[in-house]
Design a protein around this motif. Sequence first.
Motif, PDB file in Angstrom:
ATOM      1  N   UNK A   1      23.751  31.505  50.582  1.00 43.09           N
ATOM      2  CA  UNK A   1      24.776  31.059  49.632  1.00 43.09           C
ATOM      3  C   UNK A   1      25.328  29.691  50.021  1.00 43.09           C
ATOM      4  N   UNK A   2      25.701  29.527  51.281  1.00 36.86           N
ATOM      5  CA  UNK A   2      26.273  28.249  51.700  1.00 36.86           C
ATOM      6  C   UNK A   2      25.219  27.143  51.726  1.00 36.86           C
ATOM      7  N   UNK A   3      23.966  27.499  52.017  1.00 35.03           N
ATOM      8  CA  UNK A   3      22.904  26.500  51.926  1.00 35.03           C
ATOM      9  C   UNK A   3      22.783  25.984  50.497  1.00 35.03           C
ATOM     10  N   UNK A   4      22.894  26.889  49.527  1.00 34.55           N
ATOM     11  CA  UNK A   4      22.845  26.489  48.123  1.00 34.55           C
ATOM     12  C   UNK A   4      24.030  25.610  47.756  1.00 34.55           C
ATOM     13  N   UNK A   5      25.228  25.920  48.247  1.00 33.27           N
ATOM     14  CA  UNK A   5      26.402  25.079  47.965  1.00 33.27           C
ATOM     15  C   UNK A   5      26.232  23.687  48.573  1.00 33.27           C
ATOM     16  N   UNK A   6      25.804  23.628  49.824  1.00 30.09           N
ATOM     17  CA  UNK A   6      25.597  22.324  50.464  1.00 30.09           C
ATOM     18  C   UNK A   6      24.567  21.506  49.679  1.00 30.09           C
ATOM     19  N   UNK A   7      23.490  22.144  49.304  1.00 32.60           N
ATOM     20  CA  UNK A   7      22.388  21.488  48.590  1.00 32.60           C
ATOM     21  C   UNK A   7      22.831  20.996  47.214  1.00 32.60           C
ATOM     22  N   UNK A   8      23.654  21.786  46.533  1.00 28.40           N
ATOM     23  CA  UNK A   8      24.066  21.461  45.177  1.00 28.40           C
ATOM     24  C   UNK A   8      25.169  20.413  45.130  1.00 28.40           C
ATOM     25  N   UNK A   9      25.957  20.282  46.187  1.00 29.00           N
ATOM     26  CA  UNK A   9      27.093  19.373  46.168  1.00 29.00           C
ATOM     27  C   UNK A   9      26.857  18.062  46.914  1.00 29.00           C
ATOM     28  N   UNK A  10      25.948  18.029  47.853  1.00 28.71           N
ATOM     29  CA  UNK A  10      25.729  16.809  48.636  1.00 28.71           C
ATOM     30  C   UNK A  10      25.275  15.675  47.723  1.00 28.71           C
ATOM     31  N   UNK A  11      26.051  14.598  47.676  1.00 29.89           N
ATOM     32  CA  UNK A  11      25.741  13.405  46.869  1.00 29.89           C
ATOM     33  C   UNK A  11      25.458  13.745  45.409  1.00 29.89           C
ATOM     34  N   UNK A  12      26.139  14.783  44.892  1.00 28.21           N
ATOM     35  CA  UNK A  12      26.041  15.106  43.474  1.00 28.21           C
ATOM     36  C   UNK A  12      24.927  16.042  43.088  1.00 28.21           C
ATOM     37  N   UNK A  13      24.191  16.576  44.055  1.00 26.18           N
ATOM     38  CA  UNK A  13      23.123  17.517  43.729  1.00 26.18           C
ATOM     39  C   UNK A  13      21.743  16.896  43.778  1.00 26.18           C
ATOM     40  N   UNK A  14      20.698  17.712  43.618  1.00 28.18           N
ATOM     41  CA  UNK A  14      19.317  17.220  43.777  1.00 28.18           C
ATOM     42  C   UNK A  14      18.924  16.140  42.777  1.00 28.18           C
ATOM     43  N   UNK A  15      19.381  16.239  41.533  1.00 31.51           N
ATOM     44  CA  UNK A  15      19.020  15.223  40.541  1.00 31.51           C
ATOM     45  C   UNK A  15      19.704  13.895  40.858  1.00 31.51           C
ATOM     46  N   UNK A  16      20.980  13.950  41.214  1.00 36.36           N
ATOM     47  CA  UNK A  16      21.706  12.725  41.566  1.00 36.36           C
ATOM     48  C   UNK A  16      21.110  12.082  42.816  1.00 36.36           C
ATOM     49  N   UNK A  17      20.673  12.898  43.783  1.00 40.27           N
ATOM     50  CA  UNK A  17      20.030  12.338  44.970  1.00 40.27           C
ATOM     51  C   UNK A  17      18.704  11.680  44.608  1.00 40.27           C
ATOM     52  N   UNK A  18      17.972  12.290  43.685  1.00 35.85           N
ATOM     53  CA  UNK A  18      16.713  11.699  43.243  1.00 35.85           C
ATOM     54  C   UNK A  18      16.942  10.329  42.609  1.00 35.85           C
ATOM     55  N   UNK A  19      18.024  10.211  41.845  1.00 36.91           N
ATOM     56  CA  UNK A  19      18.335   8.955  41.156  1.00 36.91           C
ATOM     57  C   UNK A  19      19.087   7.964  42.042  1.00 36.91           C
ATOM     58  N   UNK A  20      19.471   8.398  43.250  1.00 41.55           N
ATOM     59  CA  UNK A  20      20.187   7.540  44.195  1.00 41.55           C
ATOM     60  C   UNK A  20      21.448   6.950  43.566  1.00 41.55           C
ATOM     61  N   UNK A  21      22.208   7.795  42.869  1.00 37.00           N
ATOM     62  CA  UNK A  21      23.421   7.316  42.206  1.00 37.00           C
ATOM     63  C   UNK A  21      24.587   7.163  43.174  1.00 37.00           C
ATOM     64  N   UNK A  22      24.516   7.831  44.330  1.00 32.94           N
ATOM     65  CA  UNK A  22      25.596   7.730  45.310  1.00 32.94           C
ATOM     66  C   UNK A  22      25.018   7.260  46.642  1.00 32.94           C
ATOM     67  N   UNK A  23      25.569   6.180  47.153  1.00 35.41           N
ATOM     68  CA  UNK A  23      25.031   5.592  48.383  1.00 35.41           C
ATOM     69  C   UNK A  23      25.544   6.291  49.638  1.00 35.41           C
ATOM     70  N   UNK A  24      26.734   6.884  49.549  1.00 34.15           N
ATOM     71  CA  UNK A  24      27.348   7.463  50.741  1.00 34.15           C
ATOM     72  C   UNK A  24      27.116   8.975  50.783  1.00 34.15           C
TER      73      UNK A  24
END
Length: 238
Positions: free
Chosen positions: A140-163
């Motif tokens: 459960x917590x792995x899913x929360x970390x994965x979904x929230x870090x830098x906006x989620x997997x799609x946002x990370x793919x698009x590199x919308x957040x640098x930090x």
Amino acid sequence: MTHVPHAPHDEPEHHPEHRPLPAWLRVTRGETRWASTLAVLTAVGLQWALPERLSIHPEWLLPALEIALMVALIAGNPVRIERASQLYRLAGLVLIACISAANGWSAVRLVVGLVRGQEGADAAALLVTGGGIWLTNVIVFALWYWEWDRGGPVARMQATRAFPDFLFPQMQSPELAPPHWEPAFPDYLYLSFTNATAFSPTDVMPLNRWAKMLMMVQSAVSLLTVVLVVARAVNILK
């Protein structure tokens, strides 16, 4: 006059500034779906295997809802998580919230039963039940970390957040990782597992306050579950 030969023009100069930009800082392909799907199915299976007294009634309701949401998410992104959609992101968050609610209810019921002396007549069954709840908590917590870090997997793919919200070792020392490395679900699963066993960060550091608070909650839940279950089991065995 001595002639000093020049270096051949075809030999490239290796300077740190010529190193390619790390994948986690640039637009890349979406993460594959299989790892997070397998984790969700494992969590649903563990919840389904719990004793009926520890489940939310009707006991089929939440697992059925979780499977339906999972099917919808797979239909939207069957192979790679690349489709940017607020609806699909909301469905993913609701799915994780359902798994969290079901596991939280089971954990509370187990702890209350142990405190009141209503649980733990059999040490082996108690360890299996407590282990299932603990493992589901890790997922459960792995899913929360994965979904929230830098906006989620799609946002990370698009590199919308640098930090980043979590600082992985490869981010601190990019020369130790290939240029195509970027965090994926197995990395967040490892983060969750180590936090649940060490009750503190190991090699992945939380940077934002929400990440620190979430890791603190996970450590507290994991510690409480492990201490009570193991103490009761040892008492029964004695």
